[in-house]
Design an enzyme around this catalytic site. Structure first.
Site, PDB file in Angstrom:
ATOM      1  N   ASN A  64      -3.523 -48.921 -35.406  1.00 50.34           N
ATOM      2  CA  ASN A  64      -3.721 -48.004 -34.734  1.00 50.34           C
ATOM      3  C   ASN A  64      -4.081 -48.389 -33.110  1.00 50.34           C
ATOM      4  O   ASN A  64      -3.288 -47.892 -32.022  1.00 50.34           O
ATOM      5  CB  ASN A  64      -4.876 -46.881 -35.156  1.00 50.34           C
TER       6      ASN A  64
ATOM      7  N   GLY B 151     -15.898 -45.359 -29.192  1.00 51.66           N
ATOM      8  CA  GLY B 151     -14.503 -45.417 -28.769  1.00 51.66           C
ATOM      9  C   GLY B 151     -14.277 -45.192 -27.474  1.00 51.66           C
ATOM     10  O   GLY B 151     -14.753 -46.449 -26.562  1.00 51.66           O
TER      11      GLY B 151
ATOM     12  N   ILE C   6     -15.818 -43.719 -25.061  1.00 55.37           N
ATOM     13  CA  ILE C   6     -16.859 -43.551 -24.025  1.00 55.37           C
ATOM     14  C   ILE C   6     -17.465 -44.704 -23.771  1.00 55.37           C
ATOM     15  O   ILE C   6     -17.763 -45.566 -24.283  1.00 55.37           O
ATOM     16  CB  ILE C   6     -18.018 -42.754 -25.125  1.00 55.37           C
TER      17      ILE C   6
ATOM     18  N   GLY D 169      -6.701 -36.637 -41.843  1.00 54.95           N
ATOM     19  CA  GLY D 169      -6.980 -38.336 -41.105  1.00 54.95           C
ATOM     20  C   GLY D 169      -8.113 -38.570 -40.693  1.00 54.95           C
ATOM     21  O   GLY D 169      -8.221 -39.566 -40.109  1.00 54.95           O
TER      22      GLY D 169
ATOM     23  N   GLU E 241     -11.438 -41.932 -44.231  1.00 55.40           N
ATOM     24  CA  GLU E 241     -10.368 -42.838 -44.968  1.00 55.40           C
ATOM     25  C   GLU E 241     -10.521 -42.279 -46.466  1.00 55.40           C
ATOM     26  O   GLU E 241     -11.495 -41.484 -47.074  1.00 55.40           O
ATOM     27  CB  GLU E 241     -11.182 -44.167 -44.955  1.00 55.40           C
TER      28      GLU E 241
ATOM     29  N   LYS F 158     -23.297 -49.646 -35.255  1.00 54.34           N
ATOM     30  CA  LYS F 158     -23.156 -49.106 -33.792  1.00 54.34           C
ATOM     31  C   LYS F 158     -24.714 -49.102 -33.356  1.00 54.34           C
ATOM     32  O   LYS F 158     -25.089 -49.498 -32.288  1.00 54.34           O
ATOM     33  CB  LYS F 158     -22.631 -47.966 -33.717  1.00 54.34           C
TER      34      LYS F 158
ATOM     35  N   GLY G 234     -10.026 -43.310 -32.845  1.00 51.09           N
ATOM     36  CA  GLY G 234      -8.388 -42.776 -32.719  1.00 51.09           C
ATOM     37  C   GLY G 234      -7.937 -44.082 -31.976  1.00 51.09           C
ATOM     38  O   GLY G 234      -8.694 -44.578 -31.080  1.00 51.09           O
TER      39      GLY G 234
END
Lengths: 476, 476
Positions: B50, B172, B174, B225, B228, B243, B343
Site C-alpha cells: 500500500n 501516519g 501526522i 479494511g 487485519e 509507537k 493508509g
C-alpha cells in the site's frame, strides 16, 4: 555551564570563532558525524521583552540539556535592548550581557547565531541582514518582516550560506513552519486554513459563549492582557494577514506578501451575526485561508476575514486565545495542529527549537532548508474566490419583497441555499411607511465578485432598508 | 524527468556516485548554498505494498516538483519485492525496476537513499544496516523495528554518517516525529498522550456511537479494511506500544523499547464500560501515555491501555480511524497534532517528506538530527504510575455492603471520588441467595499498585460476586 565573558577580551574572538569553522568539515563516509565538543556556540539575543526574557532564561537555565542536545554548549554572547541601563534582572542571566549596541553585537566575531525577537521592520531587518552578512545563522519570530520582505532575508541567507529559521513567526508554540517546510514537502498541499490570531479568537469565542458585544469583549481582552492598548493589528486582521502570507508562501512554494492577502477584520462582527451563526449550527472565526485555485496553472488565494464555519469542523472547537492550523493535502488528507498561539513562554519554546536546530547544523556544518519559491504562482484576486455568503437584510414586510430580492440574486447567477424571515420585532423603519422584517439568506457557492455585486444590487432596492450583515461561510 | 537505466551499465556507477560526494564540500562562508544540479539522486524502494506503491507513483508523478524542492532530480533506482514476477503494474513506473534481490539493491553504488516500507524485523533490519554501511541514508516507516532495536539503527546511522528518518513510523501522515526531534527540542516535554492506532479508535468510536459490542465492531472494521484478518497487533495494543516506545524515546531523550511499555488491549472493553463512561461525561480511548515522573531524577513511564477521558478533552473528539497526539511541555504548554494515522497515501506523504529532507541533506552535504538519548532515564514500572480507576462491581444488594467495599479501598489508602449504585435489573447472582446490584466506583489518584491491590481485595470479598470492569481514568 555559565561562561562569563573575559573582560579583557570581550569578544573571545580567536578560539570561539575559529572553532566552529574547524567543525565544518565534509563528513567522510565512515567517520562518526557527532562533532561533540566543549567550545560554546555563542548566541546574540536581540530584544528582551516577553519572548526574549524567556529565551534568555531558558538558555541559561537549561544549559546542560541544551549542550547535550546540540553537541556543544550554547552560551549567551549578549542581549541587545534599547535601554540597557533599564534592562530588567533575569534570574541566572549575567547583567553585563545587556548592550544598547545591537549593530555591534550582530557583527561580533564571537557570535554564531542571532535570535531576533524585537519585531517590526526596522531595525530588525538591518540587523538580520548584517548578522547574515557576518556569517551568523538567524532565528526570528518576526512575522511582519517575513511577510513584507521575506525575499530579502531568504536571499541573504542563501548568499551567505547561513540558516534562517522562524517557527515562532506563525502560531506561537505550534510547530507549523517545520511541518510545511519539511514534513509535507513531498506532498501537494491544497489548502491551509488557520486560526492564527489569539486576540481575535478570544474575542469571538467570548462573544459566542457569553453573548457580549465586540466593544465589551475587546475591553475585557485588553484588561486580561489578551489585546494591546492599540488593538488594530489584531482586530483589523493585519497580524493574521502577515501569517497568511508566510503560510501561503511555504505551502505553495511561491512568494506571497502581506499586501497580496485580502484582509477584513472583526470590528463589524455583531452579536446578531454570532446568533445567526448559532442558528445555522455554526460559529464565527477569524480565518486565514490559503488555497490553491483549481485553475491550470493554479493560482494562490490568500485572505483573512471573519467567517461562519460549522460547529462540527475541527477549527470550530478552538476556544479562547488558542490557535490552530488546518492543512489539506493530496496524500496526507486533513491534518490539524493546535496549541497556544502567543505568549512569552510558548513563543520562546518555538524560538528555542529553532535555536537548537540551527546550532546542531552549525556543529555539523549542515544547513536547514532554504527558501522554496520555485513555483512562482500568481495571486488570485479576492473577486475570483469561490465562497458562500450569509446575508442579513432589513426589508419592508410587504408582499412580493422576497421575490424581488431572490430576483436580485438570480440576476448575478447566485443561487440561494436557505432563506429565513424573522418578523415580529415591531421595528418600523424610519425611511419607510410600513413595518419591517429581518431576512437571513445563505447562498450556494459563487464567486466573491458575483456575491459582492449582489449585495450592491440589494442595497439599491427600495424594499431593502439595510444590509445589516454580510459574512462568508467556509469549511462546509 | 524519467531517466531509464543504461542496460550496459546498470549501476550508472561512476557519474552518479561521484557526483553526490563532490557536493559534500564544506560550505564556504560567502558561497551560495544551493547546490542545484541535474544529476539525479537515486532512490531504492524496499517493499511495494500500500505504502510503497504510493511512494513509487509520487516519485515519478511529481518528479518536476520534487526536483525543484530538492535541488536535483529524484529517480527510482529499483523496487525490491518478494516476487518481482508478480509485481503489480504502477502507472508511470518502469516495470524493469522491480527486483527480487533487495540485498543487492541496497548496496548498489548508484543508490543514494533507501526507503524501507517492508515492515517487520527481518529482513528489514539487515537491509537497513547494509544500506547504511554502504553509505546510503535511510527513510523507514518501520515502527516495530525502531521500537525493538532502534539503538542499532541509530548507531549505524551515526557510525556511517548517514541520515535515518522515520516520520511515517508513528501516526501516519501526522508530523509528530519532526516536531519532537526538532521543533520542541529546546523545550522540556513532560507528557505525550496519543491515539496512535486507527483500528482500535475506529472500534471504540463505533462502540460509543452505535452501541455495538467489541466483537461486532471488530467484524465491521475487518469488512471495511480498517482491521487485519489477524487483528492481534492492533487490538492487543502491540502496535500502539511500539509507537509509545518511539514517542517516549524522542520526547525524553532516552531509549525506551517496546518491552518497556506496559500494554493492555481493548478486547475486554464492554458496552457497559462505554455506557458508564458516557454517564460520567467521558469516552473510552486506547491511549499511548508517555510521561516523565515527578521524581528526581524523573523516570519515564510508558503505557498503552484503554482509558476513560473527559468528553471535553481534545483527544475525546478524535473519531473513526483518525489519530492524534497531545503533547505537554513546560514552555509550549499543550499542543495537539491530528490527522489520518494510517493508509497508503497518508503514510506515503510522511515518507516523501522524509525523502525530500534526506535528499536535500545529501545535496548540501548536510545531515539531520541523530539520536538524542543522553538522558538515559530509567523506566518506571506500571505499579508506580499514579492514576485513577473506574471500577464496576456486581455485589449482593444487602445492607452494609457499601461500607465493606469502601473499607477495602481505605485499607489500601485509596480514596473514592464517586460511588453510584445501579439496582433494579432483576439480576440474581448464581452463587448467592439474595438479589444483586451493580456498583460503579471512581477513585481519586493513587498508585497503580494500590489500585490493583484494592481490586484484588475486592475480588476476595464474599459480598462481591464479580469485578466486572476495571478501567483507568486519564487526562482529567
Amino acid at each position: 555551564m555559565s561562561h562569563p565573558e573575559d573582560p579583557a577580551n570581550p569578544g573571545n574572538v580567536a578560539p570561539v570563532h575559529q572553532e566552529p569553522r574547524a567543525h565544518q568539515e565534509p563528513r567522510a563516509h565512515q567517520e562518526p558525524r557527532a562533532h561533540h565538543g566543549t567550545e560554546p556556540l555563542r548566541v546574540a539575543l536581540l530584544g528582551c521583552g516577553n519572548v526574549g526574557s524567556e529565551v534568555a532564561q531558558l538558555l541559561t537555565g537549561q544549559a546542560e540539556d541544551l549542550a547535550a542536545r546540540v553537541g556543544r554548549p550554547l552560551e549567551l554572547a549578549g542581549i541587545a535592548v534599547r535601554r540597557p541601563q533599564r534592562a530588567r534582572e533575569l534570574p541566572g542571566v549575567d547583567p553585563s550581557l545587556f548592550t544598547g549596541d545591537a549593530a555591534a553585537l550582530v557583527s561580533r566575531e564571537d557570535v554564531d547565531v542571532v535570535v531576533e525577537v524585537i519585531g517590526g521592520l526596522e531595525p530588525a531587518r538591518s540587523l538580520i541582514l548584517s548578522a547574515m552578512a557576518n556569517g551568523k545563522s538567524v532565528v526570528t519570530a518576526n512575522k511582519l518582516l517575513l511577510a513584507e520582505d521575506g525575499a530579502s532575508l531568504f536571499d541573504a541567507a542563501d548568499r551567505n550560506g547561513v540558516d534562517l529559521y522562524f517557527e515562532a513567526a506563525v502560531a506561537g508554540a505550534i510547530p507549523i513552519i517545520r511541518p510545511l517546510r519539511e514534513s509535507l514537502v513531498g506532498d501537494e498541499i491544497t489548502a491551509v486554513t488557520g486560526i492564527v490570531n489569539g486576540t481575535t479568537n478570544f474575542i469571538l469565542d467570548k462573544m459566542h459563549t457569553v453573548g457580549s458585544t465586540f466593544a465589551e469583549t475587546l475591553a475585557e481582552a485588553q484588561e486580561l492582557g489578551y489585546a494591546e492598548a492599540d488593538p488594530t493589528a489584531d482586530v483589523e486582521g493585519f497580524d493574521a494577514a502577515a501569517k497568511a502570507a508566510i503560510l501561503s508562501s511555504l505551502a505553495f512554494h511561491t512568494r506571497v506578501r502581506a499586501e497580496d492577502v485580502h484582509r477584513e477584520g472583526i470590528t463589524e462582527v455583531t452579536g446578531a451575526d454570532i446568533a445567526s451563526a448559532k442558528d445555522m449550527g455554526c460559529v464565527v472565526k477569524l480565518l486565514a485561508i490559503c488555497r490553491l485555485t483549481e485553475e491550470n496553472p493554479p493560482r494562490v488565494s490568500a485572505r483573512v476575514h471573519p467567517a461562519m464555519i460549522p460547529a462540527t469542523h475541527p477549527l470550530a472547537s478552538v476556544g479562547e486565545a488558542f490557535n490552530a492550523v488546518f492543512v489539506e493535502s493530496k496524500s496526507a488528507g486533513k491534518l490539524m495542529f493546535y496549541g497556544p498561539g502567543a505568549g512569552g513562554a510558548p513563543t520562546a519554546s518555538a524560538v528555542m527549537g529553532d535555536l537548537v536546530t540551527v546550532a546542531r547544523n552549525r556543529v555539523r556544518g549542515a544547513a536547514g532548508p532554504g527558501e522554496s519559491s520555485y513555483a512562482r504562482r500568481e495571486v488570485a484576486p479576492i473577486d475570483s474566490v469561490v465562497t458562500r455568503y450569509h446575508i442579513c437584510l432589513q426589508v419592508s414586510d410587504t408582499p412580493g419583497v422576497l421575490a424581488t430580492i431572490a430576483g436580485c440574486f438570480a440576476a448575478q447567477g447566485v443561487s440561494l441555499q436557505a432563506v429565513r424571515q424573522q418578523t415580529g420585532d415591531g421595528h418600523h423603519d424610519a425611511d419607510s411607511d410600513g413595518p419591517s422584517a429581518s431576512l437571513v439568506l445563505v447562498t450556494h457557492e459563487a464567486t466573491d465578485a458575483a456575491l459582492a455585486a449582489t449585495v450592491e444590487a440589494l442595497r439599491e432596492l427600495p424594499d431593502v432598508a439595510e444590509v445589516s450583515s454580510v459574512m462568508r461561510v467556509e469549511a462546509h
